[in-house]
Motif scaffolding. Structure first.
Motif, PDB file in Angstrom:
ATOM      1  N   GLU A  15       0.831  -1.341   0.121  1.00  0.00           N
ATOM      2  CA  GLU A  15       0.061   0.022  -0.040  1.00  0.00           C
ATOM      3  C   GLU A  15       0.894   1.437   0.146  1.00  0.00           C
ATOM      4  OE1 GLU A  15       0.582  -1.417   4.273  1.00  0.00           O
ATOM      5  OE2 GLU A  15      -0.097  -2.460   2.188  1.00  0.00           O
ATOM      6  N   GLU A  16       2.194   1.207   0.137  1.00  0.00           N
ATOM      7  CA  GLU A  16       3.184   2.255   0.097  1.00  0.00           C
ATOM      8  C   GLU A  16       4.125   2.464  -0.740  1.00  0.00           C
ATOM      9  OE1 GLU A  16       4.886   2.513   4.022  1.00  0.00           O
ATOM     10  OE2 GLU A  16       3.109   2.292   5.190  1.00  0.00           O
ATOM     11  N   GLU A  19       4.080   5.271  -3.383  1.00  0.00           N
ATOM     12  CA  GLU A  19       4.661   6.742  -2.637  1.00  0.00           C
ATOM     13  C   GLU A  19       6.011   6.666  -2.490  1.00  0.00           C
ATOM     14  OE1 GLU A  19       3.437   9.973   0.845  1.00  0.00           O
ATOM     15  OE2 GLU A  19       2.647   7.638   1.017  1.00  0.00           O
ATOM     16  N   VAL A  20       6.688   5.343  -1.946  1.00  0.00           N
ATOM     17  CA  VAL A  20       8.216   5.249  -1.922  1.00  0.00           C
ATOM     18  C   VAL A  20       8.684   5.380  -3.274  1.00  0.00           C
ATOM     19  CG1 VAL A  20       9.783   3.505  -1.114  1.00  0.00           C
ATOM     20  CG2 VAL A  20       7.577   4.049   0.288  1.00  0.00           C
ATOM     21  N   LEU A  79       8.858   8.404   5.499  1.00  0.00           N
ATOM     22  CA  LEU A  79       8.041   8.104   4.673  1.00  0.00           C
ATOM     23  C   LEU A  79       8.181   6.655   4.549  1.00  0.00           C
ATOM     24  CD1 LEU A  79       6.093   8.262   2.039  1.00  0.00           C
ATOM     25  CD2 LEU A  79       8.032   8.379   0.771  1.00  0.00           C
ATOM     26  N   THR A  80       9.454   6.183   4.880  1.00  0.00           N
ATOM     27  CA  THR A  80       9.760   4.695   4.779  1.00  0.00           C
ATOM     28  C   THR A  80       9.880   3.962   6.159  1.00  0.00           C
ATOM     29  OG1 THR A  80      12.193   5.254   4.846  1.00  0.00           O
ATOM     30  CG2 THR A  80      10.761   4.862   2.694  1.00  0.00           C
ATOM     31  N   ASN A  82       7.819   2.214   7.673  1.00  0.00           N
ATOM     32  CA  ASN A  82       7.177   0.747   7.624  1.00  0.00           C
ATOM     33  C   ASN A  82       7.988   0.046   6.673  1.00  0.00           C
ATOM     34  OD1 ASN A  82       5.122   1.539   9.490  1.00  0.00           O
ATOM     35  ND2 ASN A  82       4.085   2.331   7.820  1.00  0.00           N
TER      36      ASN A  82
END
Length: 93
Positions: A15-16, A19-20, A79-80, A82
């Protein structure tokens, strides 16, 4: 002088991923501009869509530690949060 090498990979939650991936270009640019950065490569794995292979070289421990500290307080670091990291760090004399 001892070169510090980090190699391994990161796993990004699905889900990220977008964006990453989008933020990676700026993260690479900022890292390559750091004093003491010799090599900085982050590449998408050819078969695992959520994995990025990482290879870094810094001219010495001080440059490597500076990079680590910068990343912790950066947009990329937030942002990272997770992202799972699987790294080995070696020092080459």
């Amino acid at each position: 002088m001892s070169t510090v090498i980090l190699k391994g990979y990161i796993e990004v939650p699905t889900e990220e991923l977008n964006e990453v991936t989008n933020a990676l270009v700026e993260h690479i640019r900022l890292t390559e501009a750091e004093p003491g950065c010799l090599v900085f490569k982050v590449t998408k794995h050819s078969t695992i869509s959520t994995r990025f292979d990482v290879y870094e070289e810094f001219e010495d421990q001080k440059a490597f530690e500076h990079h680590q500290q910068r990343v912790l307080s950066s947009e990329w670091g937030q942002l990272t949060a997770n992202v799972r990291r699987f790294y080995d760090v070696v020092v080459r004399e």
